[in-house]
Enzyme design. Structure first.
Site, mmCIF file in Angstrom:
data_model
loop_
_atom_site.group_PDB
_atom_site.id
_atom_site.type_symbol
_atom_site.label_atom_id
_atom_site.label_comp_id
_atom_site.label_asym_id
_atom_site.label_seq_id
_atom_site.Cartn_x
_atom_site.Cartn_y
_atom_site.Cartn_z
ATOM 1 N N ASP A 111 0.823 -1.208 0.000
ATOM 2 C CA ASP A 111 0.000 0.000 0.000
ATOM 3 C C ASP A 111 0.858 1.260 0.000
ATOM 4 O OD1 ASP A 111 -2.403 1.382 -0.067
ATOM 5 O OD2 ASP A 111 -2.650 1.394 2.107
ATOM 6 N N ASP A 129 3.551 2.391 7.586
ATOM 7 C CA ASP A 129 2.492 1.401 7.345
ATOM 8 C C ASP A 129 2.959 0.137 6.634
ATOM 9 O OD1 ASP A 129 0.569 2.682 8.701
ATOM 10 O OD2 ASP A 129 -0.839 2.863 7.041
#
Length: 497
Positions: A111, A129
């Site tokens: 992502d 992340d």
């Protein structure tokens, strides 16, 4: 709730925002496993994680990590004033170095996007992340052991859209999306809905950058188009190759910014690291106003047992095992726990709650190490032990049985894996129904394994009602629902041939 202490950032989320009972414990365990894997990425472009886990006393999941003052890479995206080529190349080169270290672990980000990248006052990037902090955000439902597609539709690779195998080259595609947006000011593929954007990632060809900006070097345009190839094998071989192809566009060592870059002077300069590596900050340079942000890692609380010699040795073993985990010495970590499990079992009993937790910890470490063949019989034994001591539908018994099934799936024992996943589902459904997060995931696991053994009829019978339930429970915009819908579509297409 977020707080900063010195150079550390702590984020806490009430478990009420995530789920209840076994779902919370299962999520916490996955969170810690993901944290251990992420901690293996030893690179200054990834924020350091200090601790992560479940504070059962406060009923909160927590995350303690390096505090990263910086601005989002999104700040540099401007359709009216796109970045100079050297700035975009400098960002791309830094991101490529981070990805090369992650892929060597191997960890795939899945992502990568401008909002997941921070830029420090020195112009250095910090990639956030890597699958850990996302669990604490209310917009992300869960981690999955079997790889539920993750991503954001503006930056999702074609194979992610189709629910296919995600690889390091999937990250290279998203890097191409980021570079395209930095250079043009616009996403490579727009659209009013996720479905519009997914279709364009699958079928549309990107407009070459040189048709939007004549000053973009032809070779840089070619690199971005290569990164955006629909077929992974047609993209660059790895992140190192991407870095090598970006080198010609980076500024020379000791050079000064070009006049065309003066408009960017209020933002951190990403070329500074290449022009003046490790240069000190000017005393008069206060730098731009930066806002702190952050992300993640592992460990758990040491034993809270009375202070007998044995129990102190158990707590010490947990501490030493965690230290070895941090150093990526997984098998040594498991051996440290094994050495204390034996005498503890002899004195306290093999099914003493603290002994069982040590055994569970060791089995989880073996899974992180990829030692599925060793972990599987231990999870079987633990599932039986927890069934006797806490009941067959207790959270620990069900989770151990589920991990046993997962190990068998990884070992290619499809029939046995399906049998155990069904047992898990029976126990969950009997206690909580088949609409909990864990039950929905297990139903998907069963359907995936049925498809893997080419039993398409049974896979369709499993996944069709699952899809109906996901639509009702999570809505049509849920990524997990879309993944099951795509998988079901492929199965039906294969059956109709």
């Amino acid at each position: 709730m977020a707080d900063t202490v010195g150079d550390r950032y702590e984020l806490r989320v009430s478990t009420e925002a995530i789920g209840a009972g076994g779902a919370v414990e299962e999520l916490a365990k996955r969170f810690q496993r993901e944290a251990r894997v992420t901690a293996r990425i030893r690179h200054h472009g990834v924020p350091q994680v200090y601790d992560a886990g479940l504070d059962s006393g406060a009923a909160e999941l927590y995350l303690v990590m390096e505090l990263v003052p910086g601005v989002s890479l999104r700040t540099f995206v401007d359709p009216h004033e796109p970045l100079p080529a050297s700035w975009a190349a400098a960002f791309g080169a830094q991101l490529a170095t981070v990805l090369s270290h992650a892929h060597a672990v191997p960890v795939v980000h899945r992502d990568l996007k401008p909002t997941n990248v921070l830029v420090t006052a020195e112009g250095a990037v910090k990639v956030l992340d890597f699958g850990i902090a996302a669990v604490l955000r209310p917009d992300v439902t869960r981690f999955t052991a079997t790889g539920t597609p993750m991503g954001t539709s503006l930056y999702m690779s074609p194979e992610q859209v189709k629910g296919g195998t995600v690889s390091p080259r999937s990250d290279l595609y998203t890097l191409g999306c980021v570079l395209y947006e930095l250079l043009s000011g616009y996403p490579v593929f727009g659209g009013d809905t996720d479905i519009d954007r997914w279709n364009r990632h699958l079928h549309a060809e990107p407009v070459p950058l040189r048709e939007l900006r004549t000053d973009v070097p032809a070779d840089l345009d070619r690199l971005v188009l290569d990164l955006l190839a629909k077929v992974p094998e047609r993209r660059p071989g790895d992140a190192y190759e991407v870095y090598e192809r970006l080198l010609p566009f980076l500024p020379a060592l000791g050079s000064t910014p070009k006049s065309t870059e003066e408009s960017q002077r209020e933002l951190p300069d990403p070329t500074r690291l290449f022009r003046r590596p490790n240069a000190p900050r000017s005393p008069s340079d206060s730098g731009p106003a930066l806002e702190p942000s952050s992300v993640e890692e592992s460990a758990a609380a040491a034993s809270r047992l009375p202070h007998t010699a044995l129990r102190e040795s158990m707590a010490d073993a947990v501490s030493r095992a965690d230290g070895l985990l941090y150093e990526e010495r997984y098998l040594q970590s498991a051996d440290v726990l094994d050495a204390v499990i034996r005498p503890a079992g002899n004195e306290l009993g093999a099914e003493n709650p603290q002994v069982l937790q040590l055994r569970l910890r060791r089995a989880a470490i073996l899974v992180v190490a990829g030692e599925y063949r060793r972990a599987q019989p231990e999870f079987d034994a633990l599932a039986d032990a927890f069934s006797r001591t806490k009941g067959p539908r207790s959270d620990d018994a069900v989770e151990c049985l589920r991990q046993s099934a997962y190990c068998r799936a990884e070992l290619g024992q499809v029939e046995e894996a399906i049998h155990r996943f069904r047992d898990v589902l029976d126990r969950i459904s009997g206690e909580h129904g088949d609409g909990t997060d864990t039950a929905l995931e297990v139903r998907r696991n069963i359907g995936e394994l049925q498809a893997a053994r080419n039993d398409l009829s049974e896979a369709e019978s499993t996944l069709a009602p699952l899809l109906d339930d996901l639509v009702v429970l999570r809505g049509k915009d849920d990524e997990g629902m879309r993944y099951v819908a795509a998988l079901l579509k492929r199965i039906r297409s294969a059956r109709s041939r």
